[in-house]
Design a protein around this motif. Sequence first.
Motif, PDB file in Angstrom:
ATOM      1  N   ARG A 126      -9.715  10.571   8.614  1.00 10.55           N
ATOM      2  CA  ARG A 126     -10.872  10.786   9.496  1.00 10.55           C
ATOM      3  C   ARG A 126     -10.464  10.743  10.961  1.00 10.55           C
ATOM      4  NH1 ARG A 126     -13.727   8.336   5.320  1.00 10.55           N
ATOM      5  NH2 ARG A 126     -13.267   6.238   6.058  1.00 10.55           N
ATOM      6  N   ARG A 127      -9.536   9.836  11.284  1.00 13.19           N
ATOM      7  CA  ARG A 127      -9.094   9.725  12.681  1.00 13.19           C
ATOM      8  C   ARG A 127      -8.459  11.032  13.161  1.00 13.19           C
ATOM      9  NH1 ARG A 127      -5.489   4.574  13.327  1.00 13.19           N
ATOM     10  NH2 ARG A 127      -6.846   3.797  11.695  1.00 13.19           N
ATOM     11  N   PHE A 128      -7.821  11.732  12.230  1.00 11.49           N
ATOM     12  CA  PHE A 128      -7.189  13.014  12.574  1.00 11.49           C
ATOM     13  C   PHE A 128      -8.169  14.178  12.475  1.00 11.49           C
ATOM     14  CE2 PHE A 128      -3.263  10.710  12.196  1.00 11.49           C
ATOM     15  CZ  PHE A 128      -2.349  11.427  12.955  1.00 11.49           C
ATOM     16  N   GLY A 129      -9.390  13.906  12.044  1.00 16.41           N
ATOM     17  CA  GLY A 129     -10.376  14.977  11.964  1.00 16.41           C
ATOM     18  C   GLY A 129     -10.396  15.701  10.628  1.00 16.41           C
ATOM     19  N   ALA A 130      -9.670  15.172   9.639  1.00 11.60           N
ATOM     20  CA  ALA A 130      -9.680  15.796   8.308  1.00 11.60           C
ATOM     21  C   ALA A 130     -10.920  15.320   7.568  1.00 11.60           C
ATOM     22  CB  ALA A 130      -8.424  15.405   7.538  1.00 11.60           C
TER      23      ALA A 130
ATOM     24  N   ILE B 239       2.965   6.469  13.890  1.00  5.86           N
ATOM     25  CA  ILE B 239       3.164   7.759  14.561  1.00  5.86           C
ATOM     26  C   ILE B 239       4.561   7.812  15.185  1.00  5.86           C
ATOM     27  CG2 ILE B 239       2.171   7.144  16.810  1.00  5.86           C
ATOM     28  CD1 ILE B 239       1.501  10.434  14.973  1.00  5.86           C
ATOM     29  N   ASP B 240       5.068   6.650  15.621  1.00  7.61           N
ATOM     30  CA  ASP B 240       6.410   6.627  16.223  1.00  7.61           C
ATOM     31  C   ASP B 240       7.487   6.990  15.209  1.00  7.61           C
ATOM     32  OD1 ASP B 240       5.446   5.918  18.718  1.00  7.61           O
ATOM     33  OD2 ASP B 240       5.544   3.778  18.278  1.00  7.61           O
TER      34      ASP B 240
ATOM     35  N   ARG C 141       7.129  17.584  18.273  1.00  5.73           N
ATOM     36  CA  ARG C 141       8.182  16.569  18.429  1.00  5.73           C
ATOM     37  C   ARG C 141       7.784  15.443  19.366  1.00  5.73           C
ATOM     38  NH1 ARG C 141      10.711  21.479  18.110  1.00  5.73           N
ATOM     39  NH2 ARG C 141      12.345  21.632  16.527  1.00  5.73           N
ATOM     40  N   ARG C 142       6.836  15.729  20.267  1.00  2.63           N
ATOM     41  CA  ARG C 142       6.432  14.701  21.221  1.00  2.63           C
ATOM     42  C   ARG C 142       5.261  13.866  20.715  1.00  2.63           C
ATOM     43  NH1 ARG C 142       5.113  18.864  25.702  1.00  2.63           N
ATOM     44  NH2 ARG C 142       3.927  19.358  23.838  1.00  2.63           N
ATOM     45  N   GLY C 143       4.860  14.097  19.443  1.00  2.00           N
ATOM     46  CA  GLY C 143       3.761  13.321  18.893  1.00  2.00           C
ATOM     47  C   GLY C 143       2.402  13.848  19.322  1.00  2.00           C
ATOM     48  N   ARG C 144       2.343  15.148  19.675  1.00  2.00           N
ATOM     49  CA  ARG C 144       1.069  15.752  20.065  1.00  2.00           C
ATOM     50  C   ARG C 144       0.555  16.678  18.961  1.00  2.00           C
ATOM     51  NH1 ARG C 144      -0.370  14.469  24.858  1.00  2.00           N
ATOM     52  NH2 ARG C 144       1.149  13.622  26.308  1.00  2.00           N
ATOM     53  N   ILE C 145      -0.756  16.824  18.904  1.00  2.00           N
ATOM     54  CA  ILE C 145      -1.388  17.688  17.913  1.00  2.00           C
ATOM     55  C   ILE C 145      -1.014  19.141  18.212  1.00  2.00           C
ATOM     56  CG2 ILE C 145      -3.593  18.462  16.951  1.00  2.00           C
ATOM     57  CD1 ILE C 145      -2.959  15.502  16.409  1.00  2.00           C
TER      58      ILE C 145
ATOM     59  N   ARG D 281      -8.027  17.249  19.902  1.00  2.00           N
ATOM     60  CA  ARG D 281      -7.763  18.608  20.362  1.00  2.00           C
ATOM     61  C   ARG D 281      -6.282  18.909  20.331  1.00  2.00           C
ATOM     62  NH1 ARG D 281     -11.299  16.437  23.686  1.00  2.00           N
ATOM     63  NH2 ARG D 281     -13.394  17.311  23.824  1.00  2.00           N
ATOM     64  N   MET D 282      -5.985  20.196  20.224  1.00  2.00           N
ATOM     65  CA  MET D 282      -4.596  20.645  20.318  1.00  2.00           C
ATOM     66  C   MET D 282      -4.017  20.132  21.634  1.00  2.00           C
ATOM     67  SD  MET D 282      -3.930  23.477  18.022  1.00  2.00           S
ATOM     68  CE  MET D 282      -3.128  24.691  18.994  1.00  2.00           C
ATOM     69  N   GLY D 283      -2.776  19.654  21.565  1.00  2.00           N
ATOM     70  CA  GLY D 283      -2.105  19.203  22.777  1.00  2.00           C
ATOM     71  C   GLY D 283      -2.377  17.756  23.117  1.00  2.00           C
ATOM     72  N   SER D 284      -3.370  17.142  22.455  1.00  2.00           N
ATOM     73  CA  SER D 284      -3.616  15.732  22.745  1.00  2.00           C
ATOM     74  C   SER D 284      -2.711  14.878  21.864  1.00  2.00           C
ATOM     75  CB  SER D 284      -5.091  15.376  22.515  1.00  2.00           C
ATOM     76  OG  SER D 284      -5.437  15.561  21.165  1.00  2.00           O
ATOM     77  N   ALA D 285      -2.502  13.636  22.281  1.00  2.00           N
ATOM     78  CA  ALA D 285      -1.630  12.742  21.521  1.00  2.00           C
ATOM     79  C   ALA D 285      -2.236  12.489  20.146  1.00  2.00           C
ATOM     80  CB  ALA D 285      -1.450  11.432  22.270  1.00  2.00           C
ATOM     81  N   ALA D 286      -1.401  12.509  19.132  1.00  2.00           N
ATOM     82  CA  ALA D 286      -1.890  12.214  17.779  1.00  2.00           C
ATOM     83  C   ALA D 286      -2.361  10.768  17.731  1.00  2.00           C
ATOM     84  CB  ALA D 286      -0.766  12.427  16.768  1.00  2.00           C
ATOM     85  N   PRO D 287      -3.426  10.494  16.986  1.00  2.00           N
ATOM     86  CA  PRO D 287      -3.897   9.109  16.873  1.00  2.00           C
ATOM     87  C   PRO D 287      -2.809   8.236  16.260  1.00  2.00           C
ATOM     88  CG  PRO D 287      -5.385  10.642  15.735  1.00  2.00           C
ATOM     89  CD  PRO D 287      -4.211  11.427  16.195  1.00  2.00           C
ATOM     90  N   ASP D 288      -2.696   7.028  16.767  1.00  2.00           N
ATOM     91  CA  ASP D 288      -1.697   6.129  16.199  1.00  2.00           C
ATOM     92  C   ASP D 288      -2.220   5.589  14.875  1.00  2.00           C
ATOM     93  OD1 ASP D 288       0.676   4.853  15.975  1.00  2.00           O
ATOM     94  OD2 ASP D 288       0.250   3.289  17.436  1.00  2.00           O
ATOM     95  N   PHE D 289      -1.314   5.198  14.016  1.00  2.00           N
ATOM     96  CA  PHE D 289      -1.703   4.607  12.739  1.00  2.00           C
ATOM     97  C   PHE D 289      -0.544   3.760  12.258  1.00  2.00           C
ATOM     98  CE2 PHE D 289       0.387   8.627  11.835  1.00  2.00           C
ATOM     99  CZ  PHE D 289       1.335   8.266  10.889  1.00  2.00           C
ATOM    100  N   GLU D 290      -0.835   2.848  11.367  1.00  2.00           N
ATOM    101  CA  GLU D 290       0.199   2.079  10.672  1.00  2.00           C
ATOM    102  C   GLU D 290      -0.201   2.036   9.210  1.00  2.00           C
ATOM    103  OE1 GLU D 290       1.074  -1.777  12.179  1.00  2.00           O
ATOM    104  OE2 GLU D 290       2.158  -0.984  13.904  1.00  2.00           O
ATOM    105  N   LEU D 291       0.616   2.649   8.374  1.00  2.00           N
ATOM    106  CA  LEU D 291       0.341   2.675   6.936  1.00  2.00           C
ATOM    107  C   LEU D 291       1.599   2.275   6.192  1.00  2.00           C
ATOM    108  CD1 LEU D 291      -1.608   6.064   6.713  1.00  2.00           C
ATOM    109  CD2 LEU D 291      -2.586   3.772   6.502  1.00  2.00           C
TER     110      LEU D 291
END
Length: 153
Positions: A110-114, A41-42, A125-129, A21-31
């Motif tokens: 998929r984790r981001f809902g795409a 995400i950091d 800037r705070r890492g939120r959707i 959802r908007m305002g929630s923290a973006a899912p973390d990932f390492e790619l």
Amino acid sequence: ARMVVPTNGNGAQQPLAPLIRMGSAAPDFELSDLDGETVSIDSIRGRETMVLFWDPACGFCQQMIGDLRALELEPGVPGMLVVSTGAVQTNRDLGLRSPIVLDQGFDVGRRFGASGTPSALLIDRRGRIASTVAAGAPAVLELARSSAGSTSS
């Protein structure tokens, strides 16, 4: 009789449980990026970023590459992180300035809902959707430009 779970007719797995959802923290990932460095995400915290889900073999993606190159030069547009599939060299050949990371299984997408490419969403800037998922080239470009000059904190 076995239970048949409807998949909305596309043969794919069930849609994700409530999408982020908007305002929630973006899912973390390492790619890994094209140089083999790990991006998470950091890595993008601290600036507004449009995360673009991409496939070099997708015709709709190919059609918008010129627009993306132009977009990267426009003042005020958010930074871009391209989450792509395909070979390193194929992605280098796109000629984009933005960092490109490889997500061969589309797991992060998929984790981001795409659900496909091209699609994108904004992370603040705070890492939120900061937006819903924009699907398709026109929507992606509109998303980038509509956020230009916004002063979201």
